[in-house]
Design a protein around this motif. Structure first.
Motif, PDB file in Angstrom:
ATOM      1  N   SER A   2       0.822  -1.205   0.000  1.00  0.00           N
ATOM      2  CA  SER A   2       0.000   0.000   0.000  1.00  0.00           C
ATOM      3  C   SER A   2       0.857   1.256   0.000  1.00  0.00           C
ATOM      4  N   LYS A   3       0.381   2.261  -0.724  1.00  0.00           N
ATOM      5  CA  LYS A   3       1.039   3.562  -0.728  1.00  0.00           C
ATOM      6  C   LYS A   3       0.431   4.487   0.329  1.00  0.00           C
ATOM      7  N   ILE A   4      -0.609   3.990   1.029  1.00  0.00           N
ATOM      8  CA  ILE A   4      -1.271   4.796   2.056  1.00  0.00           C
ATOM      9  C   ILE A   4      -0.380   4.873   3.284  1.00  0.00           C
ATOM     10  N   LYS A   5      -0.184   6.071   3.810  1.00  0.00           N
ATOM     11  CA  LYS A   5       0.629   6.273   4.994  1.00  0.00           C
ATOM     12  C   LYS A   5      -0.280   6.487   6.206  1.00  0.00           C
ATOM     13  N   LEU A   6      -0.127   5.630   7.182  1.00  0.00           N
ATOM     14  CA  LEU A   6      -0.907   5.730   8.411  1.00  0.00           C
ATOM     15  C   LEU A   6      -0.128   6.533   9.444  1.00  0.00           C
ATOM     16  N   THR A   7      -0.851   7.289  10.246  1.00  0.00           N
ATOM     17  CA  THR A   7      -0.193   8.108  11.271  1.00  0.00           C
ATOM     18  C   THR A   7      -0.130   7.401  12.618  1.00  0.00           C
ATOM     19  N   LYS A   8      -0.901   6.330  12.777  1.00  0.00           N
ATOM     20  CA  LYS A   8      -0.905   5.572  14.026  1.00  0.00           C
ATOM     21  C   LYS A   8      -0.285   4.202  13.806  1.00  0.00           C
ATOM     22  N   LYS A   9       0.225   3.632  14.877  1.00  0.00           N
ATOM     23  CA  LYS A   9       0.583   2.212  14.877  1.00  0.00           C
ATOM     24  C   LYS A   9      -0.678   1.459  15.307  1.00  0.00           C
ATOM     25  N   TRP A  10      -1.248   0.690  14.391  1.00  0.00           N
ATOM     26  CA  TRP A  10      -2.579   0.116  14.584  1.00  0.00           C
ATOM     27  C   TRP A  10      -2.524  -1.323  15.084  1.00  0.00           C
ATOM     28  N   GLU A  11      -3.606  -1.692  15.794  1.00  0.00           N
ATOM     29  CA  GLU A  11      -3.824  -3.080  16.172  1.00  0.00           C
ATOM     30  C   GLU A  11      -5.271  -3.437  15.833  1.00  0.00           C
ATOM     31  N   VAL A  12      -5.426  -4.456  15.016  1.00  0.00           N
ATOM     32  CA  VAL A  12      -6.755  -4.933  14.620  1.00  0.00           C
ATOM     33  C   VAL A  12      -7.071  -6.180  15.433  1.00  0.00           C
ATOM     34  N   LEU A  13      -8.186  -6.141  16.158  1.00  0.00           N
ATOM     35  CA  LEU A  13      -8.603  -7.252  17.013  1.00  0.00           C
ATOM     36  C   LEU A  13      -9.692  -8.039  16.297  1.00  0.00           C
ATOM     37  N   LEU A  14      -9.355  -9.235  15.842  1.00  0.00           N
ATOM     38  CA  LEU A  14     -10.316 -10.069  15.124  1.00  0.00           C
ATOM     39  C   LEU A  14     -11.158 -10.867  16.117  1.00  0.00           C
ATOM     40  N   ILE A  15     -12.464 -10.685  16.049  1.00  0.00           N
ATOM     41  CA  ILE A  15     -13.414 -11.452  16.866  1.00  0.00           C
ATOM     42  C   ILE A  15     -13.975 -12.554  15.967  1.00  0.00           C
ATOM     43  N   HIS A  16     -13.481 -13.775  16.158  1.00  0.00           N
ATOM     44  CA  HIS A  16     -13.905 -14.900  15.316  1.00  0.00           C
ATOM     45  C   HIS A  16     -15.103 -15.580  15.984  1.00  0.00           C
ATOM     46  N   HIS A  17     -16.208 -15.645  15.273  1.00  0.00           N
ATOM     47  CA  HIS A  17     -17.451 -16.173  15.844  1.00  0.00           C
ATOM     48  C   HIS A  17     -18.329 -16.671  14.709  1.00  0.00           C
ATOM     49  N   THR A  18     -19.469 -17.226  15.055  1.00  0.00           N
ATOM     50  CA  THR A  18     -20.496 -17.485  14.061  1.00  0.00           C
ATOM     51  C   THR A  18     -21.774 -16.800  14.495  1.00  0.00           C
ATOM     52  N   HIS A  19     -22.438 -16.172  13.545  1.00  0.00           N
ATOM     53  CA  HIS A  19     -23.740 -15.594  13.866  1.00  0.00           C
ATOM     54  C   HIS A  19     -24.773 -16.711  13.962  1.00  0.00           C
ATOM     55  N   THR A  20     -25.582 -16.666  15.017  1.00  0.00           N
ATOM     56  CA  THR A  20     -26.541 -17.733  15.295  1.00  0.00           C
ATOM     57  C   THR A  20     -27.932 -17.330  14.835  1.00  0.00           C
ATOM     58  N   ASP A  21     -28.430 -18.027  13.831  1.00  0.00           N
ATOM     59  CA  ASP A  21     -29.821 -17.925  13.383  1.00  0.00           C
ATOM     60  C   ASP A  21     -30.479 -19.278  13.624  1.00  0.00           C
ATOM     61  N   ILE A  22     -31.589 -19.293  14.347  1.00  0.00           N
ATOM     62  CA  ILE A  22     -32.324 -20.551  14.512  1.00  0.00           C
ATOM     63  C   ILE A  22     -33.240 -20.692  13.304  1.00  0.00           C
ATOM     64  N   GLY A  23     -32.689 -21.227  12.234  1.00  0.00           N
ATOM     65  CA  GLY A  23     -33.381 -21.270  10.957  1.00  0.00           C
ATOM     66  C   GLY A  23     -32.621 -20.421   9.960  1.00  0.00           C
ATOM     67  N   TYR A  24     -33.334 -19.796   9.048  1.00  0.00           N
ATOM     68  CA  TYR A  24     -32.829 -18.887   8.020  1.00  0.00           C
ATOM     69  C   TYR A  24     -32.008 -19.610   6.953  1.00  0.00           C
ATOM     70  N   THR A  25     -30.916 -20.292   7.348  1.00  0.00           N
ATOM     71  CA  THR A  25     -30.073 -20.957   6.353  1.00  0.00           C
ATOM     72  C   THR A  25     -30.416 -22.428   6.175  1.00  0.00           C
ATOM     73  N   GLN A  26     -30.990 -23.032   7.200  1.00  0.00           N
ATOM     74  CA  GLN A  26     -31.360 -24.448   7.159  1.00  0.00           C
ATOM     75  C   GLN A  26     -32.449 -24.684   8.202  1.00  0.00           C
ATOM     76  N   SER A  27     -33.009 -25.891   8.196  1.00  0.00           N
ATOM     77  CA  SER A  27     -34.043 -26.189   9.183  1.00  0.00           C
ATOM     78  C   SER A  27     -33.453 -26.157  10.587  1.00  0.00           C
ATOM     79  N   GLN A  28     -34.313 -25.959  11.554  1.00  0.00           N
ATOM     80  CA  GLN A  28     -33.872 -25.707  12.919  1.00  0.00           C
ATOM     81  C   GLN A  28     -33.046 -26.857  13.493  1.00  0.00           C
ATOM     82  N   GLU A  29     -33.416 -28.088  13.192  1.00  0.00           N
ATOM     83  CA  GLU A  29     -32.667 -29.235  13.722  1.00  0.00           C
ATOM     84  C   GLU A  29     -31.272 -29.321  13.099  1.00  0.00           C
TER      85      GLU A  29
END
Length: 810
Positions: A2-29
């Protein structure tokens, strides 16, 4: 890269999870099966990393405790121990969220379910301090107390701005959310929950849902790292340009490009690749919620405190399944009432399962993702039935518990020659005057006069109402707080009425249609008016009920400027270009935050006739027969009580099946001598003044309430009970090019139009599309000049919805 210059020293905190839908993508069971195995996969990932000495590098956040609870129930002890080890080692984080909920759930059940996670954490000596929600667009103000009273201090909110918006006119910021009780929770107002998947972190889970840049159409696997790097630097630079206060930012990420997705080791592999190349400017690490909030609290940035409700933008989903919601609300109320009678007699197993079913129905997923585009699909319809089955199962469990408790208290079963003897209980914590309704089977009815007597020697006048398979004997009684009293039904001969020779208003055929001057009767009717000792109700054929006059306090309770009369149903439709899947989807997606399209049509009911059907000892009945677009049957029935300030209303409909986006409202144009009153509602765990007690930048068009609404002007007030229609609409029924959100400087609390909103199919996914069928919508109205607080209004709604409990005894 990247040619973009950042002014801060950054830290990215990745929150790894799954979104819970009871249904929507498949049957509830299937969803249950998936989530059990998601946890197994995480355990196996962590155990593999443990061998390599890298276990602490991988973090998995259990977004909802429901998945953990299901896992713990389904697996053997060895899996439980392996899970416990991963939690204690810090690789798996428990959270205080049970599921992503709507405000349909009641306060006590919500607290009980949150407590499960906390209790499990204590059992393995792991404190649970954080909660997380994803997708949902708001919570009741009482959610703060539900979390705080269970020891939850922090909440990560990942709002989905699809038909919604984050509060405070800003995201990526913390704030203390303070309840009316003074409890506080630290909230991080976060980004969309799939946002991390737009940076090329996972090869098979890359998208451009939030980003609208030139890369979105060419974000292919061979360019993942290049484009991901470019987007990350652009994103962090944009935060700097917008004066973002921190040098860290949380980003949530999924392992697959879908809700209900598994963990993915590629997240850690991306982190390792990134840090090997760019850690001099940006470090990325996998993080838990606790680590995130510890960073927030340790920062020197001042955190503001906000008070108020956070209305859920997605609350209107309940309107797509009105019949199932009726079943749900009755189950909820039945469980509450049984606990009020004698909680010690309740069957804990039945209660616990009932509460779980109530949670599963009130969870935010209303159906399959293709419910609008493919409403004929077998899986779509199967999932709709299964969703409704949670409400039905909750009702079954609630009624079993109810019957067990009443049997233990002496309720008798059906048997020959059963005496019409009843136990009546006031389950409420104050003195209540209400109509008691004693049911008799059809073989127990009589042509004689029914007189009710109690064990104190009092006699009560009665009125009979025919019902399926029997009749209900109505009478008015006053019971002290938690009082129990025994009542009998006695049969007596009819008195002989001799021929009247003056002031007769009825003819020999029985029609009572002569006006009597200086009429001394308690109830009179004249000139499209019904009048008793405390109220005068008038109507016309143009609008329906146009006047509701409190005679005792000299208050007109209807707004004369309303487009239609009280409790009149209103139909609205925004037609698609055609009856095709693509057009039915696009017409809805274009709505944005509007609940109607620019082409919408509003249809008011045409009144065919208005009749006074009955005047008896206890009440009189008025019926309005209507014609309404979108229905084949529409009528409104009012039951006006003589001796208490109360009217019960039924709106009866046969709704046609329509694919286009549509809504049905019921008008509630009440006022105080043409002045708007303050509008209150009980929501989950709190009572709020709508359009006032809420967070800056939140929705103020509609709300999901518990038992109804209340109107207050000084010490005068009205309670409008809604036992089975919990959704209300509070804005004009018109399209808006720019939606106005709540702002204390610009929003006037009394600038509202009030409607019940029992039906809609507006969303392009998830909602049930067909609203067809017969339905009965119930309401009750009470008014008084002795209202001391907003709680008086909500208590009266509970009393009207729940009434007195009664059952047969020997």
């Amino acid at each position: 890269m990247s040619k973009i210059k950042l002014t801060k020293k950054w830290e990215v905190l990745l929150i790894h999870h799954t979104h819970t839908d009871i249904g929507y993508t498949q049957s509830q069971e299937v969803i249950e099966f998936y989530h059990v195995n998601f946890i197994k996969q995480v355990i196996e990932i962590l155990e593999g990393l443990r061998v390599q000495g890298k276990e602490k590098d991988f973090k998995w956040v259990c977004e909802a405790f429901w998945g953990v609870e299901t896992f713990l129930r389904r697996v053997d002890e060895s899996w439980r121990k392996r899970f416990e080890t991963c939690v204690k080692n810090g690789g798996i984080e428990l959270t205080g969220s049970y599921l992503n909920m709507t405000e349909l759930i009641d306060d006590q059940v919500l607290k009980n379910q949150i407590k499960k996670s906390v209790d499990y954490g204590k059992s393995i000596e792991k404190e649970v301090r954080c909660a997380m929600t994803a997708d949902i667009n708001g919570y009741s103000w009482g959610f703060v107390d539900a979390l705080a009273e269970n020891g939850i201090e922090n909440l990560l909110s990942c709002v989905h701005t699809h038909h919604g918006m984050y509060p405070l006119f800003r995201k990526l910021m913390p704030f203390y959310w303070e309840s009316e009780k003074g409890n506080k929770v630290l909230v991080w107002n976060g980004e969309h929950y799939h946002f991390g998947n737009e940076f090329g972190i996972v090869k098979t889970a890359t998208g451009s849902y939030v980003h609208k840049d030139e890369l979105r159409d060419s974000f292919t696997q061979d360019k993942l790292k290049e484009y991901g790097h470019k987007r990350m630097y652009r994103y962090l630079k944009s935060l700097e340009d917008q004066a973002y206060e921190y040098n860290f930012v949380p980003i949530t990420v999924h392992g697959l490009p879908t809700d209900n997705s598994s963990a993915n080791l590629e997240v850690l592999e991306f982190v390792q690749w990134w840090n090997e190349n760019f850690s001099h400017e940006v470090i990325i690490k996998m993080s838990t919620l606790e680590e995130l909030f510890d960073r927030v609290r340790a920062s020197e940035v001042e955190i503001q405190t906000y008070r108020g409700d956070w209305p859920d933008w997605w609350a209107f989903g309940v309107g797509s399944t009105p019949n199932a919601v009726k079943v749900y609300k009755e189950a909820q109320r039945l469980l509450q009432m049984t606990k009020m009678i004698d909680e010690n007699l309740c069957d804990n197993k039945l209660v616990n399962e009932c509460e779980e079913m109530l949670m599963l129905y009130a969870e935010h997923t209303w159906g399959h993702s293709a419910s609008i585009t493919n409403p004929w699909n077998s899986l779509v319809n199967l999932m709709d039935y299964k969703k409704s089955s949670y409400a039905a199962r909750a009702h079954e469990l609630a009624i079993r518990n109810y019957l067990n408790v009443l049997e233990a208290r002496g309720m008798t079963s059906l048997k020959p020659n059963r005496e019409p003897k009843f136990k009546v209980i006031n389950p409420h914590s104050r003195t209540v005057t209400e109509c008691v309704k004693l049911f008799l089977d059809y073989w127990e009815t009589s042509n004689l006069i029914n007189v009710v007597v109690d064990d104190l020697g009092n006699e009560y006048a009665t009125q009979i109402e025919r019902q399926p398979r029997g009749e209900a004997i109505h009478f008015i009684a006053t019971l002290e707080a938690n009082e129990e009293r025994t009542f009998w039904v006695e049969r007596r001969e009819h008195p002989v009425h001799y021929i009247k020779i003056k002031n007769e208003s009825a003819c020999v055929q029985g029609y009572d249609d002569i006006f009597l001057y200086e009429d001394k009767r308690a109830v009179i009717k004249y000139d499209q008016t019904y009048e008793n000792g405390h109220v005068r109700i008038s109507w016309n054929k143009q609008h329906g009920i146009i006047s509701w006059y409190d005679k005792v306090n000299q208050v007109e309770l209807l707004d004369p400027s309303s487009e239609t009369g009280a409790f009149m149903p209103i139909y609205e439709c925004s037609k698609a270009y055609s009856q095709t899947t693509s057009d039915q989807y696009s017409v809805r997606s274009r709505l944005g935050r509007n609940m109607r399209g620019a082409n919408h049509e509003v249809y008011y009911a045409h009144i065919k006739q208005i009749t006074i059907n009955e005047i008896g000892e206890i009440y009189g009945k008025i019926q309005l027969d209507l014609e309404l677009e979108g229905t084949t049957l529409a009528k409104v029935e009012l039951k006006i009580y003589h001796d208490i300030c109360k009217v019960e209303v039924q709106v009866i409909l046969n709704k046609m099946s329509v694919w286009d986006p549509e809504s049905l409202y019921v008008a509630l144009p009440f006022a105080y001598n043409q002045q708007k009153m303050d509008l209150f509602a009980e929501k989950t765990g709190c009572t709020v003044q709508l359009k006032k007690d809420q967070l800056l930048g939140t929705n103020c068009d509609y709300y999901l309430v518990q038992e109804g609404v209340g109107l207050k002007k000084g010490s005068y007030g009205m309670s409008i009970a809604m036992p089975d229609t919990p959704l209300i609409y509070t804005s004009p029924l018109r399209y808006e090019n720019a939606k106005k959100l709540y702002h204390p400087k610009y929003t006037k609390a009394t600038d509202y139009e009030l409607y019940s909103w029992p039906m809609n199919n507006l969303w392009e996914t998830n909602f049930k599309v067909s609203l067809a069928g017969f339905i009965e919508l119930n309401y009750a109205v009470s008014w008084s000049n002795q209202i001391e607080s907003k709680q008086d209004l909500t208590r009266r709604n509970h009393e009207m919805n729940m009434g007195f409990l009664n059952y047969r005894i020997d």
